[in-house]
Design an enzyme around this catalytic site. Sequence first.
Site, PDB file in Angstrom:
ATOM      1  N   GLU A  46     -84.277  -7.635  44.237  1.00 59.25           N
ATOM      2  CA  GLU A  46     -82.988  -7.917  43.585  1.00 59.25           C
ATOM      3  C   GLU A  46     -81.880  -7.724  44.622  1.00 59.25           C
ATOM      4  OE1 GLU A  46     -81.837  -4.634  41.048  1.00 59.25           O
ATOM      5  OE2 GLU A  46     -80.503  -5.897  39.838  1.00 59.25           O
ATOM      6  N   ASN A 106     -76.093 -11.687  38.153  1.00 59.44           N
ATOM      7  CA  ASN A 106     -77.095 -11.087  39.022  1.00 59.44           C
ATOM      8  C   ASN A 106     -78.287 -12.037  38.937  1.00 59.44           C
ATOM      9  OD1 ASN A 106     -79.030  -9.524  40.276  1.00 59.44           O
ATOM     10  ND2 ASN A 106     -78.404  -7.600  39.275  1.00 59.44           N
ATOM     11  N   LYS A 123     -79.991 -12.398  35.414  1.00 58.91           N
ATOM     12  CA  LYS A 123     -80.414 -11.127  34.787  1.00 58.91           C
ATOM     13  C   LYS A 123     -79.789 -10.929  33.408  1.00 58.91           C
ATOM     14  CE  LYS A 123     -80.675  -6.164  35.938  1.00 58.91           C
ATOM     15  NZ  LYS A 123     -80.314  -5.181  37.033  1.00 58.91           N
ATOM     16  N   GLU A 142     -73.143  -2.360  36.834  1.00 63.24           N
ATOM     17  CA  GLU A 142     -73.581  -3.759  36.661  1.00 63.24           C
ATOM     18  C   GLU A 142     -72.865  -4.422  35.485  1.00 63.24           C
ATOM     19  OE1 GLU A 142     -78.162  -2.904  37.681  1.00 63.24           O
ATOM     20  OE2 GLU A 142     -77.645  -5.010  37.424  1.00 63.24           O
ATOM     21  N   CYS A 168     -85.160  -6.428  37.841  1.00 59.19           N
ATOM     22  CA  CYS A 168     -84.969  -4.997  37.721  1.00 59.19           C
ATOM     23  C   CYS A 168     -85.084  -4.426  36.314  1.00 59.19           C
ATOM     24  CB  CYS A 168     -83.657  -4.596  38.365  1.00 59.19           C
ATOM     25  SG  CYS A 168     -83.659  -2.848  38.809  1.00 59.19           S
ATOM     26  N   ASN A 193     -83.646  -2.789  42.363  1.00 58.76           N
ATOM     27  CA  ASN A 193     -82.938  -1.749  43.123  1.00 58.76           C
ATOM     28  C   ASN A 193     -82.809  -0.586  42.139  1.00 58.76           C
ATOM     29  OD1 ASN A 193     -80.488  -3.244  45.380  1.00 58.76           O
ATOM     30  ND2 ASN A 193     -82.430  -4.077  44.773  1.00 58.76           N
TER      31      ASN A 193
HETATM   32  N1  ING Z   1     -81.621  -0.421  38.014  1.00 58.81           N
HETATM   33  C1  ING Z   1     -82.306   0.484  37.214  1.00 58.81           C
HETATM   34  C2  ING Z   1     -83.614  -0.037  36.639  1.00 58.81           C
HETATM   35  O1  ING Z   1     -83.680  -0.493  35.518  1.00 58.81           O
HETATM   36  C3  ING Z   1     -82.270   2.389  35.796  1.00 58.81           C
HETATM   37  C4  ING Z   1     -81.494   1.157  36.181  1.00 58.81           C
HETATM   38  C5  ING Z   1     -82.423   3.433  36.718  1.00 58.81           C
HETATM   39  C6  ING Z   1     -82.878   2.485  34.571  1.00 58.81           C
HETATM   40  C7  ING Z   1     -83.157   4.571  36.391  1.00 58.81           C
HETATM   41  C8  ING Z   1     -83.624   3.620  34.231  1.00 58.81           C
HETATM   42  C9  ING Z   1     -83.769   4.673  35.136  1.00 58.81           C
HETATM   43  O2  ING Z   1     -84.615   0.069  37.335  1.00 58.81           O
HETATM   44  C10 ING Z   1     -81.264  -1.722  37.857  1.00 58.81           C
HETATM   45  N2  ING Z   1     -80.633  -2.313  38.880  1.00 58.81           N
HETATM   46  O3  ING Z   1     -81.473  -2.355  36.822  1.00 58.81           O
END
Ligand code: ING
Length: 308
Positions: A46, A106, A123, A142, A168, A193
């Site tokens: 991503e 995204n 996304k 985001e 993601c 990410n």
């Molecule tokens: N990042 C994360 C993901 O879904 C996140 C957001 C982080 C969710 C940690 C849960 C725990 O992997 C992105 N960019 O969507």
Amino acid sequence: MVKLVVGGAQMGPLQKADGREVAVSRMIDLMRQAASKGVELLVYPELALTTFFPRWYMENQREVDTWFEREMPGPQTAPLFETARELGIAITFGYAELTPDGQHFNTSILTNRKGEIVGKYRKIHLPGHDEFDTERAFQHLEKRYFQPGDLGFPVWRNEGVVMGMAICNDRRWPETYRCMGLQGVELVTLGYNTPSVNSQMSAEGLEQRLFHSELSVQAGAYQNATFVAAIAKAGMEDGHPLMGGSIIVDPNGFIVAKAETEDDELIHAACDFEICDFGKSTIFDFARHRRIEHYGRITSQAGAVVEV
Ligand code: ING
């Protein structure tokens, strides 16, 4: 019988100061490594062209827009498509898309082995928040910088395989895979990410994060009899850690390739898409087994409603 050698080009960190040429150069190095391993489709993360900028609070829209691509390919990304065509490798990668009418997504694209774009995905599941959150150790904006995707979950027949894309956070939602499973998807590619744990958090925090990422991808693969490639941008970006853990999962939910580092690292697996057929024609023969008359809540209700 269709077989494809699928590669994952996990990328290490991109710093805020790194220009797109840094990313493109490293992506091309990974592509050449992939070619030497016989890879025919290469999956990048991503937002592969820049640092994960949604961690930074910005109010000036001109500054925000510096992180977005106005055309794809553009002058700085054209070498990616030219090299893909030269090497005969299909690629997919994520980037921040600014459309001619000013919309912000995204986004990820998918090419064939001639370097022609055959598909685009924007996304849909945007995590985090849209205003500065003083409670957070780091921001995840985001919802501030992107609109939810407006293309749904399409699939394309590319190089003989029914392929779809996610990005993601999408990988954590079963709806993502099922919408493509209902179109016969055989390979879902996605980049991520995902913030790792900062020093204040425990090591168990990272182990749990990696577990939840694998759990989500393995479940999606098994429950829709599809391969899934989930590829990270990882490592320390301006002091903010991103987790690695890139994997390729087969339609039985088994991990068939896994990254070991948090840096630029190529993983790959020879995928035989006939493996999808058994699941799709037996336990997950959707037409025979699903009872959609009972599933209405899934699309009529966004949040949970507790009435008992
Ligand atoms: N990042 C994360 C993901 O879904 C996140 C957001 C982080 C969710 C940690 C849960 C725990 O992997 C992105 N960019 O969507």
